[in-house]
Design an enzyme around this catalytic site. Structure first.
Site: not given
Ligand code: GLN
Length: 483
Positions: A79, A154, A178
């Site tokens: 990532k 994400s 994410s």
């Molecule tokens: N959807 C969540 C957010 O927007 C999770 C994001 C994540 O785990 N990085 O914060």
């Protein structure tokens, strides 16, 4: 060699038996990336030079008759918020568009030592803020199972790369879902480790009290193998501890299934709500049936503060975002072509132009909830709610109160939605995190595993006690072995 069938273990065995070389494997993956990634959009940057030099080193060792480790030769996708020395790290943001990392994250250092091959850096929601992958400043990663749909976020590119055989496994990061959300949408396995199990050193922080790095893989065994390589205490991350003491020995990779079968699974009634789609409910019920056929004991449990998780999460995360992202001014970590008449105007112009909408929304919200006069009403209150959510889990897991060992839930209310369907409605997007964010607030480990479906992928989530990844990994292996 068919790269579709390859796993970390099979690649390692194939190398040891000289069925193929590490360079051949690497080449095969890059060929597949070049064929498919134009459409999917999983990668932001390929790290070909690095990958081939890593592959060469392994091939030389094999030619010299030296032992290669059990992890050697695994081609991984990383990532883009995880630093690899000398490679781009943009976190999918314009403000880091030209940034090259000047050191390795601890997880990268460990994987280099273990003989991994890094294929490239993957797309993501900007600074890991999002649940669909659409918040990347560069492109939306498409779901390899249906390219009209989102891949989930994400860690969108990491999950899509694994699902489309453009990497054998990947690293993602999970702050509120994410790793698990894109794994769930793309039909692969994603493990969010216990907070503190994996070092965050060299991870571009979003919300430091929640972020964890973890593996995305084709099956639970590979997720376990990758997790074991990256976990452990690190002096550069003082929240990390050594989970290998006593608990994480061999059982992470070689579960004792007789022991696993004695674990009790809890089904929290607050997660089986009317908003669940028919397909999701059906898929989860089939999973439960499968476990029941294996004589696993189930009981209903209650996590009464679940409904407050999303509201508390979206106070705490923006608060931490507003602090963590203060360092990005468009001057540090970047080439600055935006010089204004004075420094403040330069900052304002850079931040105004180069942060995306979701990032700005969180910085503004976070600054507000931390400001004097509002701190107690929002931030302090959200922290108290966080404690209640954690205590809900403590009670359900309490062995002295005949608690359960593992909790089973859906990962999201519905399978992957269409690209663009929720992009203009942040609240709808935040609600996607309803089943994943409580786990981060409580610091627990959880895994998303594909249930059997005929159409779009649907995952189920297993949540374990702190530092009991072995339980959820073992339970996941049991499920996969009996499919
Ligand atoms: N959807 C969540 C957010 O927007 C999770 C994001 C994540 O785990 N990085 O914060």
């Amino acid at each position: 060699m068919n790269i579709k069938d390859l796993t970390i273990k099979k690649i390692n065995e194939g190398l040891k038996n000289k069925k193929f070389s590490a360079s051949e494997i690497t080449k095969a993956f890059f060929e597949n990336i070049k064929k498919n990634d134009e459409i999917i959009g999983a990668y932001l940057n390929l790290t070909e030079n690095l990958a081939y030099s890593q592959a060469d080193q392994i091939d030389i060792m094999i030619a010299e008759g030296k032992d290669i480790g059990a992890f050697s030769g695994a081609p991984l996708a990383i990532k883009d918020n995880i630093l690899i020395n000398g490679e781009m790290a943009t976190a999918a943001s314009k403000i880091l568009e030209n940034y090259k990392a000047s050191y390795d994250a601890t997880v990268i250092q460990k994987l280099k030592k273990a003989g991994a091959i890094f294929l490239g850096k993957t797309n993501m929601d900007e600074f890991a803020m999002g649940a669909s992958g659409e918040n990347s400043a560069f492109k939306a990663t498409k779901n390899p199972r249906d390219i009209a749909r989102v891949s989930g976020g994400s860690s969108s590119g990491s999950a899509a790369a694994v699902a489309a055989d453009m990497a054998v496994a990947a690293l993602g990061s999970d702050t509120g879902g994410s790793i698990r959300m894109p794994a769930n949408f793309c039909g692969v396995v994603g493990l969010k480790p216990t907070y503190g199990a994996v070092s965050r050193f060299g991870l571009i922080a979003m919300a430091s009290s929640l972020d964890q790095i973890g593996p995305i893989a084709k099956n639970v065994e590979d997720a376990a193998i990758l997790f074991k390589e990256i976990c452990g205490k690190d002096n550069f991350d003082l929240t990390s501890i050594n989970p290998l003491i006593g608990e994480y020995g061999d059982e992470i990779i070689n579960p004792d299934f007789n022991k696993i079968k004695k674990l009790k699974i809890g089904l929290p009634k607050e997660y089986f709500i009317s908003g669940l789609s028919k397909e999701t409910e059906g898929a989860i019920n089939d999973v439960i049936e499968k476990f029941k056929n294996l004589k696993i004991e189930f009981c209903e449990v209650s996590l009464p503060h679940t409904k407050y998780a999303v509201p508390a999460y979206y106070i705490i995360v923006p608060a931490e975002v507003s602090a963590n992202l203060a360092r990005f001014d468009g001057i540090r970590y970047a080439q600055n072509n935006n010089q204004q008449s004075n420094l403040l105007h330069t900052y304002l112009k850079n931040r105004g132009e180069k942060f995306g909408d979701e990032v700005k929304r969180r910085i503004i919200l976070g600054t507000f909830v931390l400001s004097s006069g509002y701190y107690d009403a929002y931030y302090a209150k959200a922290q108290k709610v966080r404690r209640l959510i954690k205590e809900d889990f403590d009670k359900v897991f309490d062995p002295s109160a005949d608690g359960v060992d593992v909790i089973l839930t859906p990962v999201s209310p519905k399978p992957a939605f269409k690209i663009g369907e929720k992009a203009s409605d942040p609240l709808q997007m935040y609600l996607e995190d309803i089943f994943t964010s409580p786990v981060n607030l409580a610091g627990l480990p959880a895994i998303s595993i594909p249930a059997k479906t005929d159409s779009l992928p649907i995952g189920f989530q297993l949540i374990g006690k702190h530092f009991r990844e072995a339980d959820i990994l073992g339970m996941g292996r049991l499920y996969e072995n009996n499919l």
